[in-house]
Design an enzyme around this catalytic site. Sequence first.
Site, PDB file in Angstrom:
ATOM      1  N   CYS A  15      74.402   2.095 110.167  1.00  0.00           N
ATOM      2  CA  CYS A  15      73.220   1.251 110.418  1.00  0.00           C
ATOM      3  C   CYS A  15      72.705   1.401 111.844  1.00  0.00           C
ATOM      4  O   CYS A  15      71.637   0.881 112.168  1.00  0.00           O
ATOM      5  CB  CYS A  15      73.557  -0.210 110.125  1.00  0.00           C
ATOM      6  N   SER A  47      61.453 -10.823 106.233  1.00  0.00           N
ATOM      7  CA  SER A  47      62.513  -9.892 106.669  1.00  0.00           C
ATOM      8  C   SER A  47      63.827 -10.152 105.953  1.00  0.00           C
ATOM      9  O   SER A  47      64.908 -10.064 106.546  1.00  0.00           O
ATOM     10  CB  SER A  47      62.715  -9.983 108.187  1.00  0.00           C
ATOM     11  N   ASP A  49      66.835  -9.539 102.956  1.00  0.00           N
ATOM     12  CA  ASP A  49      67.667  -8.365 102.691  1.00  0.00           C
ATOM     13  C   ASP A  49      67.233  -7.585 101.458  1.00  0.00           C
ATOM     14  O   ASP A  49      67.590  -6.425 101.306  1.00  0.00           O
ATOM     15  CB  ASP A  49      69.124  -8.805 102.538  1.00  0.00           C
ATOM     16  N   ASP A  66      69.415   1.111 100.497  1.00  0.00           N
ATOM     17  CA  ASP A  66      70.023   1.294 101.818  1.00  0.00           C
ATOM     18  C   ASP A  66      70.761   2.629 101.853  1.00  0.00           C
ATOM     19  O   ASP A  66      71.516   2.951 100.930  1.00  0.00           O
ATOM     20  CB  ASP A  66      71.007   0.160 102.125  1.00  0.00           C
ATOM     21  N   GLY A 137      69.933   8.687  89.990  1.00  0.00           N
ATOM     22  CA  GLY A 137      69.654   8.838  91.409  1.00  0.00           C
ATOM     23  C   GLY A 137      68.738  10.006  91.688  1.00  0.00           C
ATOM     24  O   GLY A 137      68.090  10.544  90.789  1.00  0.00           O
ATOM     25  N   HIS A 138      68.721  10.412  92.952  1.00  0.00           N
ATOM     26  CA  HIS A 138      67.877  11.533  93.365  1.00  0.00           C
ATOM     27  C   HIS A 138      68.554  12.237  94.533  1.00  0.00           C
ATOM     28  O   HIS A 138      69.171  11.597  95.396  1.00  0.00           O
ATOM     29  CB  HIS A 138      66.488  11.040  93.792  1.00  0.00           C
ATOM     30  N   SER A 139      68.443  13.561  94.576  1.00  0.00           N
ATOM     31  CA  SER A 139      69.083  14.342  95.634  1.00  0.00           C
ATOM     32  C   SER A 139      68.111  15.382  96.187  1.00  0.00           C
ATOM     33  O   SER A 139      67.266  15.909  95.458  1.00  0.00           O
ATOM     34  CB  SER A 139      70.339  15.045  95.101  1.00  0.00           C
ATOM     35  N   ASP A 225      73.074 -10.644 105.633  1.00  0.00           N
ATOM     36  CA  ASP A 225      74.213  -9.844 106.096  1.00  0.00           C
ATOM     37  C   ASP A 225      73.866  -9.249 107.456  1.00  0.00           C
ATOM     38  O   ASP A 225      72.722  -8.928 107.749  1.00  0.00           O
ATOM     39  CB  ASP A 225      74.623  -8.771 105.086  1.00  0.00           C
TER      40      ASP A 225
END
Length: 349
Positions: A15, A47, A49, A66, A137-139, A225
């Site tokens: 992060c 703002s 999460d 994320d 997903g994606h790659s 968080d």
Amino acid sequence: MNPIKLTSFAHGGGCGCKIAPAILSRILAATPAAVLPPQLLVGSESSDDAAVYRLNDSQALVATTDFFTPIVDDPGDFGRIAATNALSDIYAMGGTPILALAIVGMPLDKLPLDVIEQILAGGASVCQAAGIPIAGGHSIDVLEPIYGLVALGLVHPDRVKTNSAARAGDLLILSKPLGIGILSAALKQGKLSPAGYAEMRALTTQLNRVGSILGEMAAVHAMTDVTGFGLAGHLLEICRGSQLAAELRFADLPLIEEAVAHVQAGVATGASSRNWTGYGHELALAPEIADWQQKLLTDPQTSGGLLVACAPEAADAVLRLFQQQGFARAAVVGRLKEQSAGAARLQVS
């Protein structure tokens, strides 16, 4: 041990590679206003999460994404940390994850396929522990390794925990100790001890699933968080959203012991300085607060703990729940109050 040093491929890690808050605010301010349907309970305005979209009277969809570059060299650990961090956004809204999609960007000409396989396996193991599938997903082939998740969850529309629902008088409870960013900086500099790495790995792979239980508690008014903007930055998001101010007692903050030693010796992340540049004008630090303490307040926490704003009479129950769920160092660290004209938004003593 795998000879590949994943952190050597990235200019920043975890992060700590987030866009600095001041720059992000400027970018978002120039973004055209979106059409906001009435079913969108939470968007980007406060703002929070994750986004929350009402499906019916008893269910709302919680959606977040994320991803980041490596914070550690071990491929499996990188995957586990990134996945844990992504799911945390669902828990921070009081929700329960239902499925995830993988976000994968890898320099295929530099990383052996077995290293990439270990990263994905690490992420999959965390989702398995959370009881959800990675359903797709994606790659892409990129210059730096990137891994993370799109995470989807469910929450009752009346039990969403947002940044804008905190109340004056609420106590602030933090579940994990601070200093993850400092440990990551020490790792890149070859200064982190084996015990320090073990503690870093344990903290960053500890799922914040307790957030789903906290979401059921009416006396828990707000929750977030603590990640890339540091404790001060994410607390300020609650303050702004709820139009309140806050007081923190530095002596009450749970801290990682080795991180304290490193930051006192001058080890810190560049993100910590960028965070201070972005929101330091909203803080009032007591004269006795040293530079190393300021750096801990702004230290980017990859897969950090939950910050809870709750009614004072519920604090003991919240602390007891955290301890029962394995967050042994959870502590009351401050309180929220009315914002006084001309006063700093966040005061630290």
